[in-house]
Design a protein around this motif. Structure first.
Motif, short mmCIF file in Angstrom:
data_model
loop_
_atom_site.label_atom_id
_atom_site.label_comp_id
_atom_site.label_asym_id
_atom_site.label_seq_id
_atom_site.Cartn_x
_atom_site.Cartn_y
_atom_site.Cartn_z
N VAL A 276 0.44 -2.80 -7.74
CA VAL A 276 0.08 -1.76 -6.80
C VAL A 276 0.90 -1.86 -5.52
O VAL A 276 1.38 -0.86 -4.99
CB VAL A 276 -1.43 -1.82 -6.46
CG1 VAL A 276 -1.78 -0.86 -5.32
CG2 VAL A 276 -2.26 -1.48 -7.70
N ASN A 277 1.08 -3.08 -5.03
CA ASN A 277 1.85 -3.30 -3.81
C ASN A 277 2.77 -4.49 -4.06
O ASN A 277 2.47 -5.64 -3.69
CB ASN A 277 0.92 -3.57 -2.62
CG ASN A 277 1.66 -3.53 -1.29
OD1 ASN A 277 2.81 -3.91 -1.20
ND2 ASN A 277 0.97 -3.07 -0.25
N PHE A 278 3.92 -4.21 -4.70
CA PHE A 278 4.80 -5.28 -5.12
C PHE A 278 5.34 -6.07 -3.93
O PHE A 278 5.38 -7.31 -3.98
CB PHE A 278 5.97 -4.72 -5.93
CG PHE A 278 6.97 -5.78 -6.32
CD1 PHE A 278 6.74 -6.59 -7.42
CD2 PHE A 278 8.13 -5.97 -5.58
CE1 PHE A 278 7.64 -7.58 -7.77
CE2 PHE A 278 9.04 -6.96 -5.92
CZ PHE A 278 8.79 -7.76 -7.03
N ASP A 279 5.78 -5.41 -2.90
CA ASP A 279 6.38 -6.12 -1.77
C ASP A 279 5.38 -7.08 -1.13
O ASP A 279 5.74 -8.20 -0.75
CB ASP A 279 6.89 -5.12 -0.72
CG ASP A 279 8.10 -4.34 -1.21
OD1 ASP A 279 8.78 -4.82 -2.15
OD2 ASP A 279 8.36 -3.24 -0.68
N ALA A 283 5.81 -11.20 -1.19
CA ALA A 283 5.80 -12.02 0.03
C ALA A 283 4.83 -13.20 -0.12
O ALA A 283 5.14 -14.32 0.31
CB ALA A 283 5.41 -11.16 1.23
N LYS A 284 3.68 -12.97 -0.76
CA LYS A 284 2.73 -14.05 -0.99
C LYS A 284 3.31 -15.09 -1.94
O LYS A 284 3.14 -16.30 -1.75
CB LYS A 284 1.43 -13.48 -1.56
CG LYS A 284 0.66 -12.59 -0.61
CD LYS A 284 -0.61 -12.04 -1.26
CE LYS A 284 -1.40 -11.16 -0.31
NZ LYS A 284 -2.66 -10.65 -0.92
N ILE A 285 3.99 -14.62 -2.98
CA ILE A 285 4.58 -15.53 -3.97
C ILE A 285 5.68 -16.37 -3.32
O ILE A 285 5.78 -17.59 -3.54
CB ILE A 285 5.13 -14.74 -5.16
CG1 ILE A 285 3.97 -14.08 -5.93
CG2 ILE A 285 5.94 -15.64 -6.09
CD1 ILE A 285 4.42 -13.09 -6.99
N GLU A 300 12.76 -9.22 -5.84
CA GLU A 300 13.08 -7.99 -5.11
C GLU A 300 12.89 -6.76 -5.99
O GLU A 300 13.17 -6.78 -7.18
CB GLU A 300 14.55 -8.03 -4.64
CG GLU A 300 14.89 -9.19 -3.72
CD GLU A 300 16.38 -9.25 -3.40
OE1 GLU A 300 17.15 -8.43 -3.97
OE2 GLU A 300 16.78 -10.12 -2.61
N LYS A 301 12.41 -5.69 -5.34
CA LYS A 301 12.27 -4.42 -6.03
C LYS A 301 13.33 -3.46 -5.54
O LYS A 301 13.46 -3.21 -4.34
CB LYS A 301 10.88 -3.83 -5.77
CG LYS A 301 10.62 -2.52 -6.52
CD LYS A 301 9.20 -2.03 -6.29
CE LYS A 301 8.93 -0.75 -7.08
NZ LYS A 301 7.54 -0.27 -6.88
#
Length: 363
Positions: A276-279, A283-285, A300-301
């Motif tokens: 739903v919110n890849f970015d 960032a969490k990963i 990166e997307k």
């Protein structure tokens, strides 16, 4: 047609009647009794309906969950109770409803969405994919455990505080309150099995059933492995028939002990997951990898692909659904043979991401 939109407060009883008629027609209770934290006025802003002349013809609900794990704290949009009136099917109403739930999940900063279904092709068209892992053990025969000084009970009147204490010890769980635990214990057809220390302290618990679902399945449990094994042995004698225990892949000690018993082990998926919110998730990963001493993770997307890897050992991923399975499993990095061994070893510090949603939280 009007919607998708949230029901008005005055419409909630009509919405629940629609759901009960279409999804629980043979149950002697309202569907709201099975989902006391999702189908409630407190979550009405996350319910979606389409109405035709003031009559509900399609529905879905989204329940935001905060999931804690050792590396990442997720915000997950769990979606369920998706149904369209028979006379209005084939018009794309369920698709509209689901997309509106996903929009709401995005607006509420969810990282991913998840749902449980057997309509795989339908949901794949909206970007969902089977991912994550679920291990199940069918306990087919009685089995012995080392002697242990516990008292076993099937009395459903258990303190929510005691259940909550053991539940909170899980390394991966959703954030709940004691009051929510109290509501879950009151769900129809819930069977509670417990093991007690001589001093009266709850040592282990196991929950079977959730309304019309999960009969014969232990979908929630807590306590040390030795005490859980003793409780499972007690349950097998009590039921005098096979039952299934569901557990996450990271429950390695329990899995090891179960494999030593007369059981059948099956591996499956946690559910159908969509980014739903890849970015935000990326960032969490990356923060999780940095905490493990890996600072050069690439996640990166781009407009038409994802870039994934460590350092210069990179791989281009064209489909979002492949990305989901790489992040949460079940894809085996060694088996696909595209990354160097040193990269795989670094991946394994975090991947596959530990994610588990206990049965009471499923909607």
């Amino acid at each position: 047609m009007e919607g998708p939109r949230s029901p008005r407060e005055a419409e909630l009883p009509h919405v629940l009647d629609f759901l009960t008629k279409n999804l629980r027609s043979e149950a002697p209770w309202s569907i709201a009794a099975e989902y006391p934290t999702a189908l409630t006025s407190n979550n009405i802003h996350n319910m979606r309906i389409i109405a035709d002349e003031d009559r509900v013809v399609s529905h879905a609900v989204m329940k935001p969950l905060i999931i804690k794990s050792p590396h990442v704290i997720y915000k997950v949009g769990a979606i369920g109770s998706v149904v369209t009136d028979d006379k209005h099917r084939g018009q794309g109403l369920s698709t509209q409803i689901i997309n509106d739930c996903l929009k709401s999940a995005t607006e509420q900063s969810c990282d991913i969405a998840i749902l449980w279904t057997d309509l795989f092709d339908f949901y794949r068209r909206m970007g969902f994919e089977l991912a994550g892992s679920e291990i199940s053990f069918v306990i087919e025969e009685n089995f012995d455990v080392p002697p242990i000084n516990l008292r076993f009970s099937t009395d459903p009147k258990v303190s929510p505080d005691a259940i909550y204490r053991l539940y909170s010890s899980h390394s991966v769980n959703s954030v709940r309150t004691i009051e929510e635990t109290r509501k879950f214990l009151a769900i129809p057809e819930t069977k509670v099995y417990t093991a007690w220390e001589p001093n009266g302290q709850l040592a282990a618990y196991a929950i079977e059933g959730k309304g019309i679902d999960l009969g014969g399945y232990i979908h929630e449990w807590g306590g040390s492995v030795s005490k859980l094994m003793a409780l499972f042995s007690f349950i097998r004698v009590q039921k005098n028939q096979p039952f299934t225990v569901i557990c996450p892949r990271h429950a390695t000690n329990l899995i090891e002990q179960m494999q030593r018993k007369p059981v059948t082990m099956n591996q499956g998926f946690l559910g159908m997951i969509k980014l739903v919110n890849f970015d935000q998730l990326a960032a969490k990963i990356k923060r999780a990898f940095r905490a493990e001493g890996v600072s050069d993770i690439v996640l990166e997307k781009h407009p038409d692909h994802f870039l994934f890897g460590i350092g210069q050992d990179l791989y281009t991923i064209n489909n979002e659904t492949d990305m989901v399975r790489l992040l949460f499993g079940p894809i085996d990095y060694r088996a696909i043979g595209i990354f160097k061994e040193e990269t795989v070893q670094k991946f394994e510090k975090i991947f596959p991401l530990a994610l588990w949603i206990w049965g009471w939280d499923s909607i």
